[in-house]
Design a protein around this motif. Structure first.
Motif, PDB file in Angstrom:
ATOM      1  N   GLU A  45     115.074  13.762  68.743  1.00 49.82           N
ATOM      2  CA  GLU A  45     115.768  14.909  69.351  1.00 49.82           C
ATOM      3  C   GLU A  45     117.189  15.075  68.812  1.00 49.82           C
ATOM      4  N   ILE A  46     117.731  14.022  68.189  1.00 46.71           N
ATOM      5  CA  ILE A  46     119.094  14.102  67.662  1.00 46.71           C
ATOM      6  C   ILE A  46     119.205  15.167  66.572  1.00 46.71           C
ATOM      7  N   LEU A  47     118.071  15.555  65.967  1.00 49.64           N
ATOM      8  CA  LEU A  47     118.097  16.575  64.918  1.00 49.64           C
ATOM      9  C   LEU A  47     118.609  17.912  65.439  1.00 49.64           C
ATOM     10  N   LYS A  48     118.589  18.099  66.758  1.00 53.47           N
ATOM     11  CA  LYS A  48     119.135  19.342  67.324  1.00 53.47           C
ATOM     12  C   LYS A  48     120.630  19.476  67.042  1.00 53.47           C
ATOM     13  N   ALA A  49     121.297  18.347  66.759  1.00 54.97           N
ATOM     14  CA  ALA A  49     122.740  18.377  66.505  1.00 54.97           C
ATOM     15  C   ALA A  49     123.093  19.148  65.237  1.00 54.97           C
ATOM     16  N   LEU A  50     122.104  19.441  64.392  1.00 58.31           N
ATOM     17  CA  LEU A  50     122.371  20.251  63.203  1.00 58.31           C
ATOM     18  C   LEU A  50     122.789  21.673  63.573  1.00 58.31           C
ATOM     19  N   SER A  51     122.434  22.109  64.749  1.00 59.97           N
ATOM     20  CA  SER A  51     122.801  23.457  65.192  1.00 59.97           C
ATOM     21  C   SER A  51     124.287  23.511  65.547  1.00 59.97           C
ATOM     22  N   PRO A  52     125.006  24.547  65.077  1.00 57.65           N
ATOM     23  CA  PRO A  52     126.433  24.673  65.425  1.00 57.65           C
ATOM     24  C   PRO A  52     126.645  24.898  66.922  1.00 57.65           C
ATOM     25  N   TYR A  53     125.570  25.245  67.658  1.00 54.12           N
ATOM     26  CA  TYR A  53     125.703  25.463  69.093  1.00 54.12           C
ATOM     27  C   TYR A  53     126.261  24.228  69.789  1.00 54.12           C
ATOM     28  N   TYR A  54     125.762  23.053  69.405  1.00 49.81           N
ATOM     29  CA  TYR A  54     126.179  21.829  70.090  1.00 49.81           C
ATOM     30  C   TYR A  54     127.634  21.475  69.783  1.00 49.81           C
ATOM     31  N   ALA A  55     128.063  21.734  68.551  1.00 45.74           N
ATOM     32  CA  ALA A  55     129.471  21.507  68.212  1.00 45.74           C
ATOM     33  C   ALA A  55     130.362  22.457  69.001  1.00 45.74           C
ATOM     34  N   PHE A 105     134.290  23.739  73.140  1.00 44.07           N
ATOM     35  CA  PHE A 105     134.889  24.742  74.018  1.00 44.07           C
ATOM     36  C   PHE A 105     134.615  24.491  75.502  1.00 44.07           C
ATOM     37  N   ASP A 106     133.418  24.004  75.836  1.00 43.05           N
ATOM     38  CA  ASP A 106     133.110  23.768  77.251  1.00 43.05           C
ATOM     39  C   ASP A 106     133.637  22.435  77.758  1.00 43.05           C
ATOM     40  N   HIS A 107     133.935  21.508  76.834  1.00 41.01           N
ATOM     41  CA  HIS A 107     134.478  20.202  77.231  1.00 41.01           C
ATOM     42  C   HIS A 107     135.717  19.917  76.379  1.00 41.01           C
ATOM     43  N   PHE A 108     136.576  20.936  76.290  1.00 47.07           N
ATOM     44  CA  PHE A 108     137.727  20.830  75.388  1.00 47.07           C
ATOM     45  C   PHE A 108     138.632  19.653  75.749  1.00 47.07           C
ATOM     46  N   HIS A 109     138.760  19.352  77.027  1.00 50.19           N
ATOM     47  CA  HIS A 109     139.639  18.265  77.464  1.00 50.19           C
ATOM     48  C   HIS A 109     139.155  16.906  76.953  1.00 50.19           C
ATOM     49  N   ILE A 110     137.881  16.811  76.584  1.00 49.67           N
ATOM     50  CA  ILE A 110     137.338  15.582  75.991  1.00 49.67           C
ATOM     51  C   ILE A 110     137.250  15.725  74.472  1.00 49.67           C
ATOM     52  N   ASP A 120     139.759   3.417  74.176  1.00 46.48           N
ATOM     53  CA  ASP A 120     140.580   4.576  73.819  1.00 46.48           C
ATOM     54  C   ASP A 120     141.284   5.119  75.056  1.00 46.48           C
ATOM     55  N   PRO A 121     142.543   5.544  74.904  1.00 46.27           N
ATOM     56  CA  PRO A 121     143.251   6.097  76.071  1.00 46.27           C
ATOM     57  C   PRO A 121     142.596   7.362  76.629  1.00 46.27           C
ATOM     58  N   HIS A 122     141.817   8.072  75.799  1.00 45.64           N
ATOM     59  CA  HIS A 122     141.059   9.244  76.250  1.00 45.64           C
ATOM     60  C   HIS A 122     139.599   9.030  75.861  1.00 45.64           C
ATOM     61  N   PRO A 123     138.886   8.148  76.543  1.00 48.69           N
ATOM     62  CA  PRO A 123     137.526   7.784  76.128  1.00 48.69           C
ATOM     63  C   PRO A 123     136.543   8.948  76.240  1.00 48.69           C
ATOM     64  N   VAL A 124     135.623   8.995  75.278  1.00 48.17           N
ATOM     65  CA  VAL A 124     134.554   9.984  75.298  1.00 48.17           C
ATOM     66  C   VAL A 124     133.370   9.368  76.052  1.00 48.17           C
ATOM     67  N   PRO A 125     132.875  10.020  77.091  1.00 43.38           N
ATOM     68  CA  PRO A 125     131.760   9.440  77.848  1.00 43.38           C
ATOM     69  C   PRO A 125     130.490   9.361  77.002  1.00 43.38           C
ATOM     70  N   VAL A 126     129.741   8.263  77.188  1.00 45.43           N
ATOM     71  CA  VAL A 126     128.485   8.090  76.458  1.00 45.43           C
ATOM     72  C   VAL A 126     127.397   8.849  77.220  1.00 45.43           C
ATOM     73  N   ALA A 127     127.358  10.160  76.990  1.00 46.39           N
ATOM     74  CA  ALA A 127     126.406  11.048  77.660  1.00 46.39           C
ATOM     75  C   ALA A 127     125.729  11.903  76.594  1.00 46.39           C
ATOM     76  N   PRO A 128     124.502  12.384  76.861  1.00 50.04           N
ATOM     77  CA  PRO A 128     123.763  13.149  75.845  1.00 50.04           C
ATOM     78  C   PRO A 128     124.552  14.314  75.263  1.00 50.04           C
ATOM     79  N   GLU A 129     125.203  15.125  76.109  1.00 50.34           N
ATOM     80  CA  GLU A 129     125.902  16.298  75.563  1.00 50.34           C
ATOM     81  C   GLU A 129     127.087  15.877  74.690  1.00 50.34           C
ATOM     82  N   SER A 130     127.733  14.746  75.025  1.00 53.44           N
ATOM     83  CA  SER A 130     128.825  14.245  74.190  1.00 53.44           C
ATOM     84  C   SER A 130     128.297  13.745  72.853  1.00 53.44           C
TER      85      SER A 130
END
Length: 654
Positions: A218-228, A233-238, A60-70
């Motif tokens: 631990e992926i179940l934490k993604a149900l929280s809107p906090y992570y979205a 907002f904190d990584h808007f450029h990605i 992808d021309p704007h690749p998303v890094p394979v990192a936990p927060e992503s």
């Protein structure tokens, strides 16, 4: 059953004995849910094959890094996208508005047409035009969906046996050709197998997802809107660029609404909330958990969720599911084209009904071959599901955004909602849609231009046809002259006219003007039939018309001396069988003396030529004339008997 119940009286409130018909109703509801699973959810149900893989595509021309927060952020955004767009916008809100049971963007356009003459006419016309562009984008979606769905499934070969990767394109093309070749046979037989196959599919999605989650819960934490919110907002450029691929998790949302007339809101709602949504969520979270554990899994997270021995069966099941998804969207394209034709945005098209049990099962030959050529072209041009993904996202979000706008306008008018509520609630929904749409615009040079081009081309054809049709209608009315004056003249000249036995049916556009064929018969042949029926066909802005409202006769202010005007009403989803409708009139009020069984049918046809008059741009005139050449034969369209149909022509300049 209790004694009271058997005597016809209701039993006590605590009586739990089964009542007659309950089992039948329950079986019917279950059949509707299973049917909805097989037809409605094929598109959105196959998104897990390619959605998350596309988000983390390293090319992808704007690749998303394979990192936990992503990973947490992407999975969380997928979850909340399905909640806001599919569950809230479509299931809880949009599906509460229908046009006599029918849903979809064409149903909303029909409702807007009903309000053209009332308050807010200008806004209704503007939104109707916007809705036509949304329907045009859906036609683009109908070309992209079969290509990306089948491609993504066959690409599983690269995971199962990498040495066979050269077979991906040929196998995809073969499946697509066979899929379109069998359309003419109808999908009634195949349709009965759709539901069970998709139940197995969603069950497999859930099991694979649970397997993945078990490796990294631990992926179940993604149900929280906090992570979205944190990722957005904190990584808007990605995150902003990632939205162009995240939107793939809601592809097919429009199908829930468009197919509401076939299965009903309760069946679709239950299927989504009880099985489809949980299965999709589990699978996306399972894929996310696996990528958290092994970043290399982004190359094919869906197929890698399965153990090695299960990947070949999974490939076969995925291929079946994607064929079902393609079948559903092809059928949807037929429906959109047919409804657009009946509403005056396309020429009269040949439409074949392929199932006696399922009314919505239709086959439109011209659309079928156009789609087949287009889908094959996309497969050979783009050659991978990755390359098509951004084109797909643009088509999906364009349609969803326009549908939401139309829904908000109609909801305010129908439900008499306060303006602040519509603006406030609508701003959240539209804002979410526009964010996704803006992200897809960043992919214009990477394929997002394709659905816009297809949509613009289809929109241009539709509005040009509507405009040209209005011009031709005005000129035709001038030549035809008033019908009442013509009938009066016919009756006055009856002693001097050769009168032949039998019934002549002249198809006309209304009761204000004279059929060209009738005028030609008077002025050149000097002959008339003993019984003359002037019949106009009116397409009502409802799916179906009851028999009691089918025909309405009018003697045009004169005594019944053999000339009668008949208005025949059809719903926009009905076969326009004129002889069958007239037979109903014959039995009802004429004692069989119309003899519809051996009547002669007269059709007025026109030949178009481009003029120098400034009615439309020259290129639009030529487009209108070219489009008119795909018009279906009127005798076939109205189910007229060939051996008793006479066609008389006239020339009109546009």
């Amino acid at each position: 059953m209790t004694a009271a119940g058997s005597a016809g009286q209701p039993g006590p409130a605590t009586d739990t004995a089964p009542q007659p018909g309950h089992g039948v109703r329950d079986a019917t509801r279950l059949a509707l849910v299973v049917g909805a699973l097989g037809v409605v959810f094929g598109d959105i149900g196959t998104s897990p094959i390619y959605a998350l893989q596309t988000v983390f595509n390293p090319a992808d021309p704007h690749p998303v890094p394979v990192a936990p927060e992503s990973i947490y952020g992407v999975v969380s955004l997928m979850f909340w996208s399905m909640v806001i767009i599919v569950t809230v916008t479509y299931v809880l809100l949009a599906m509460r508005i229908d046009n006599d049971g029918e849903g979809g963007i064409m149903a909303l356009i029909t409702l807007l047409h009903k309000w053209k003459q009332g308050r807010g006419r200008r806004a209704a016309l503007t939104l109707a035009a916007l809705g036509i562009f949304g329907a045009s984008l859906f036609l683009g979606d109908s070309m992209i969906t079969p290509a990306i769905s089948v491609l993504s499934a066959i690409e599983g070969i690269e995971v199962v046996e990498p040495r066979l990767d050269s077979l991906v394109i040929p196998l995809t093309a073969l499946i697509i050709v066979v899929l379109f070749l069998v359309q003419r046979k109808g999908t009634a037989v195949v349709g009965r197998a759709f539901g069970p196959v998709m139940i197995v599919w969603f069950g497999v999605l859930a099991v694979l997802g649970i397997r993945g989650i078990g490796g990294h819960p631990e992926i179940l934490k993604a149900l929280s809107p906090y992570y979205a919110a944190h990722f957005l907002f904190d990584h808007f450029h990605i995150a902003f660029f990632a939205l162009a691929a995240i939107v793939l998790c809601v592809t097919g949302a429009e199908a829930l609404y468009a197919d509401m007339g076939h299965f009903g809101r309760p069946a679709i709602t239950k299927a989504w909330l009880i099985l489809v949504f949980p299965a999709l969520l589990l699978n996306y979270m399972g894929q996310g958990a696996m990528i958290l554990e092994d970043g290399a899994a982004v190359s094919g997270p869906f197929f890698l969720l399965a153990p090695g021995w299960a990947r070949l069966p999974l490939l076969l099941l995925a291929t079946a599911a994607t064929i079902i998804a393609a079948q559903a969207v092809i059928t949807g394209a037929y429906s959109v084209a047919a409804q657009a034709s009946r509403l005056g945005y396309l020429p009269r098209l040949r439409i074949d009904h392929t199932s006696a049990e399922q009314y919505g099962q239709i086959y439109v030959p011209w659309i079928n071959w156009l789609l087949m050529v287009s889908v094959l072209t996309l497969v050979f041009a783009f050659r991978s599901s990755h390359a098509l993904a951004y084109a797909y996202g643009m088509a999906v979000m364009g349609t969803i955004t326009i549908m939401t706008l139309l829904f908000l306008y109609i909801a305010k008018s129908r439900w008499q909602l306060p303006l602040w509520l519509v603006v406030g609630g609508g701003a959240v929904l539209i804002g979410f849609d526009l964010l996704f749409l803006a992200a897809n615009f960043t992919k214009l040079v990477h394929g997002a231009w394709l659905p816009l081009l297809i949509g613009l081309a289809a929109f241009t054809v539709m509005v040009t046809w509507q405009k040209g049709r209005a011009i031709v209608t005005a000129e035709r009315e001038r030549r035809e002259g008033p019908l009442r004056a013509c009938v009066k003249q016919l009756r006055a000249e009856l002693p001097k006219t050769n009168c032949v036995s039998g019934t002549a049916v002249f198809l006309n556009r209304g009761k204000l003007t004279t059929p060209l064929a009738l005028r030609a018969n008077m002025e050149h042949n000097h002959v008339r039939h003993k019984q003359i029926v002037i019949a106009s066909i009116e397409t009502q802005p409802v799916p179906r018309v009851g028999d009691e409202d089918r025909v309405k006769e009018d003697f045009l202010g004169f005594a019944d001396d053999g000339i009668v005007y008949v208005q025949i009403r059809f719903g926009y989803m009905e076969v326009q069988d004129v002889p069958r409708a007239l037979a109903q009139l014959d039995r009802a009020g004429h004692g069989g003396r119309l003899h519809i069984g051996d009547a002669s049918y007269f059709l007025s046809t026109i030949h178009l030529h481009a003029s120098e008059q400034p009615t439309m741009a020259q290129w639009r005139k030529h487009l209108f004339i070219a489009t008119s050449r795909i018009t279906a034969d009127a005798a076939d369209h109205f189910r007229l008997p060939r051996e008793r149909t006479i066609i008389m022509g006239s020339q009109i300049e546009v």
